[in-house]
Design a protein around this motif. Structure first.
Motif, PDB file in Angstrom:
ATOM      1  N   GLN A   1      -5.653  -7.762   7.582  1.00  0.00           N
ATOM      2  CA  GLN A   1      -5.955  -7.756   5.886  1.00  0.00           C
ATOM      3  C   GLN A   1      -5.113  -6.550   5.416  1.00  0.00           C
ATOM      4  N   GLU A   2      -5.000  -5.462   6.009  1.00  0.00           N
ATOM      5  CA  GLU A   2      -4.232  -4.326   5.486  1.00  0.00           C
ATOM      6  C   GLU A   2      -2.624  -4.704   5.650  1.00  0.00           C
ATOM      7  N   TYR A   3      -2.218  -5.271   6.740  1.00  0.00           N
ATOM      8  CA  TYR A   3      -1.133  -5.646   6.943  1.00  0.00           C
ATOM      9  C   TYR A   3      -0.621  -6.678   5.872  1.00  0.00           C
ATOM     10  N   ALA A   4      -1.363  -7.821   5.519  1.00  0.00           N
ATOM     11  CA  ALA A   4      -1.016  -8.743   4.620  1.00  0.00           C
ATOM     12  C   ALA A   4      -1.160  -8.104   3.143  1.00  0.00           C
ATOM     13  N   ASN A   5      -1.965  -7.296   2.835  1.00  0.00           N
ATOM     14  CA  ASN A   5      -1.987  -6.532   1.430  1.00  0.00           C
ATOM     15  C   ASN A   5      -0.702  -5.797   1.400  1.00  0.00           C
ATOM     16  N   ASP A   6      -0.306  -5.009   2.372  1.00  0.00           N
ATOM     17  CA  ASP A   6       1.161  -4.240   2.221  1.00  0.00           C
ATOM     18  C   ASP A   6       2.342  -5.063   2.090  1.00  0.00           C
ATOM     19  N   VAL A   7       2.036  -6.111   2.789  1.00  0.00           N
ATOM     20  CA  VAL A   7       3.324  -6.987   2.617  1.00  0.00           C
ATOM     21  C   VAL A   7       3.499  -7.665   1.303  1.00  0.00           C
ATOM     22  N   VAL A   8       2.545  -8.140   0.544  1.00  0.00           N
ATOM     23  CA  VAL A   8       2.437  -8.599  -0.780  1.00  0.00           C
ATOM     24  C   VAL A   8       2.817  -7.608  -1.591  1.00  0.00           C
ATOM     25  N   TYR A   9       2.015  -6.556  -1.554  1.00  0.00           N
ATOM     26  CA  TYR A   9       2.135  -5.566  -2.710  1.00  0.00           C
ATOM     27  C   TYR A   9       3.542  -4.872  -2.624  1.00  0.00           C
ATOM     28  N   HIS A  10       4.175  -4.599  -1.484  1.00  0.00           N
ATOM     29  CA  HIS A  10       5.502  -3.974  -1.434  1.00  0.00           C
ATOM     30  C   HIS A  10       6.549  -4.920  -2.067  1.00  0.00           C
ATOM     31  N   LEU A  11       6.349  -6.112  -1.649  1.00  0.00           N
ATOM     32  CA  LEU A  11       7.437  -7.259  -2.124  1.00  0.00           C
ATOM     33  C   LEU A  11       7.406  -7.369  -3.730  1.00  0.00           C
ATOM     34  N   GLN A  12       6.118  -7.576  -4.210  1.00  0.00           N
ATOM     35  CA  GLN A  12       5.745  -7.687  -5.604  1.00  0.00           C
ATOM     36  C   GLN A  12       6.246  -6.542  -6.527  1.00  0.00           C
ATOM     37  N   SER A  13       5.902  -5.362  -5.916  1.00  0.00           N
ATOM     38  CA  SER A  13       6.253  -4.206  -6.840  1.00  0.00           C
ATOM     39  C   SER A  13       7.780  -3.979  -6.934  1.00  0.00           C
ATOM     40  N   ILE A  14       8.494  -4.374  -5.869  1.00  0.00           N
ATOM     41  CA  ILE A  14       9.967  -4.055  -5.938  1.00  0.00           C
ATOM     42  C   ILE A  14      10.677  -5.332  -6.643  1.00  0.00           C
ATOM     43  N   CYS A  15      10.105  -6.141  -6.618  1.00  0.00           N
ATOM     44  CA  CYS A  15      10.662  -7.611  -7.270  1.00  0.00           C
ATOM     45  C   CYS A  15      10.542  -7.304  -8.783  1.00  0.00           C
ATOM     46  N   ASP A  16       9.066  -6.916  -9.163  1.00  0.00           N
ATOM     47  CA  ASP A  16       8.894  -6.750 -10.546  1.00  0.00           C
ATOM     48  C   ASP A  16       9.694  -5.755 -11.179  1.00  0.00           C
TER      49      ASP A  16
END
Length: 460
Positions: free
Chosen positions: A258-273
């Motif tokens: 779950q932590e792995y999935a959260n980090d993948v999604v969060y970092h991609l989202q924040s930088i793309c935004d």
């Protein structure tokens, strides 16, 4: 147990539903992270065939709507057979990683020509030239991926898969050259996937985060330059907690799925935004985390070899015995918690003297046998004594290993557990008999090959 008794051992037992359970777990946790973060891209799990080439394993994975990843030319034969058996539908992506020669790329481009959803990932720059050559020859617009060499590196035994010295992947300057060549041909939209891979069994989540940030920066910059990117492939590397310690030890991991999935999604989202770039579809290729749980090797113990033979000690030494032998007998009789270290040193010195006397012909084979048995009897006695001590000298802390029995087991380490031999990978090992009895002896497990390396002597 009934299966082992019926078919004999060694026997590999597989539980195929576990593969689907792990895939569905990854999908569920990634989709949860996507929903919680309002991420506007999809998640796709990609099964890497190198994790297990067995057809029944690959077909079990395909029941769970996965994509497939190949790592070398042999995998293409697996894909061909799956197409022939109608196990792969038009919605399944085939991602081709690893080294690709001329024939491999020709087959990939021809597969695209007849409508297969196949994406060759450029691992070295010359592969792009070959893809473009065959695409022009057969008149097809290929889907192209590129693997970037990140400065970030993984952790554990396979950290060499990442970093500037990694075997595969393109440097940033090579990717920019590749994009420029595609734009010159009016094919920038064909560049649809950006891939990176840190290695297998990544033990520390911090390394994953660093790689995600770097890869996301590359992705957003390439999109702004006109690349038709739709997917970011975060590769494999998701580790397995083999020893249960939940640490960054090389046979464990200090994070959850779950932590792995959260980090993948969060970092991609924040930088793309931040860059005002649409969120990419996420692909992961974690093979170990899916297949590691689905099988077990069952083997039997054929016999045991003990270190030393205390039962063979004489009640009294012959009158003509050497002084060193008499010294060892005195050490054995007078050992106590107050003199264990002194007794151990004296026993070592006396044994060395007896070996020298034997080599020069001054001691008989019988006296050498008594000396060896006395030495190991002293060591066994010392091991029992140190259990009563609050402080154990460093020299005596390795006695368990030195005095361990060898259990001979009917399997080949090199065939059944090659990672244990080659890279000292730790695997859970447990008995399936006499579980109500407390173990009383230390042992290593030896296989039945004639090679001295054929043993398991490190345990969780």
């Amino acid at each position: 147990m009934e299966i082992a008794e019926k078919y004999g051992t060694p026997l590999r037992v597989t539980y195929l539903p576990k593969i689907g359970q792990q895939i569905q777990k990854a999908r569920r946790l990634f989709n949860s992270a996507i929903a919680n973060n309002d991420y506007r891209g999809d998640y796709h799990y990609c099964y890497c065939t190198k994790s297990s080439h067995f057809s029944f394993v690959v077909e079990e994975a395909l029941k769970n709507e996965v994509h497939l990843e190949t790592s070398y030319a042999y995998d293409i034969e697996i894909i061909k057979k799956l197409y022939a058996k109608k196990k792969i539908n038009k919605d399944i992506h085939i991602i081709c990683n690893g080294f690709k020669d001329d024939e491999f790329i020709r087959m990939v481009v021809m597969a695209r020509k007849i409508g297969k959803n196949i994406i060759p990932v450029v691992e070295k720059f010359t592969e792009l030239d070959l893809i473009l050559h065959y695409a022009a020859k057969v008149g097809v617009r290929p889907q192209i991926g590129m693997r970037v060499k990140l400065a970030a590196r993984g952790s554990g035994r396979w950290q060499g898969s990442g970093g500037f010295r990694s075997k595969f992947g393109l440097t940033v300057s090579e990717i920019l050259r590749g994009l420029e060549e595609l734009q010159r041909r009016g094919m920038a939209d064909c560049f649809q996937l950006l891939h990176f891979h840190l290695g297998s069994q990544i033990t520390n989540i911090r390394h994953v985060k660093g790689a995600l940030v770097e890869a996301a920066r590359c992705y957003t910059d390439l999109v702004k330059r006109g690349a038709g990117l739709k997917y970011i492939d975060v590769g494999g590397g998701l580790g397995v907690d083999y020893d249960g310690s939940q640490t960054n030890f090389e046979s464990s991991v200090n994070y959850t799925l779950q932590e792995y999935a959260n980090d993948v999604v969060y970092h991609l989202q924040s930088i793309c935004d931040e860059a005002e770039v649409p969120h990419p579809n996420i692909i992961s290729e974690s093979g170990r985390a899916v297949v590691a749980y689905h099988s077990a090797l069952v083997f039997g113990v054929l016999g045991v070899s003990e270190q030393g033979n205390a039962a063979a000690l004489p009640d009294a030494l012959p009158d003509h015995s050497e002084q060193s032998l008499r010294d060892m007998m005195d050490v054995y009789k007078n050992l106590g918690t107050r003199n264990v270290l002194e007794g151990y040193h004296d026993a070592q010195q006396s044994l060395d003297t007896m070996m020298t006397l034997f080599s020069t012909g001054h001691v008989t084979l019988e006296q050498r046998s008594i000396a060896e048995n006395l030495f190991f009897a002293i060591c066994h006695k010392i091991r029992r004594l140190v259990e009563q001590m609050d402080f154990v000298p460093e020299e005596l802390q390795g006695l368990d290993s030195m005095l361990s029995d060898t259990y001979f087991c009917n399997f080949s380490l090199f065939q059944s557990m090659p990672d244990s031999w080659a890279i000292k990978q730790l695997f859970p090992v447990m008995p399936i008999h006499r579980l109500a009895e407390e173990p009383t002896r230390h042992a290593v497990l030896g296989d039945i090959t004639c090679d001295s390396d054929g043993k398991i002597d490190q345990f969780i």
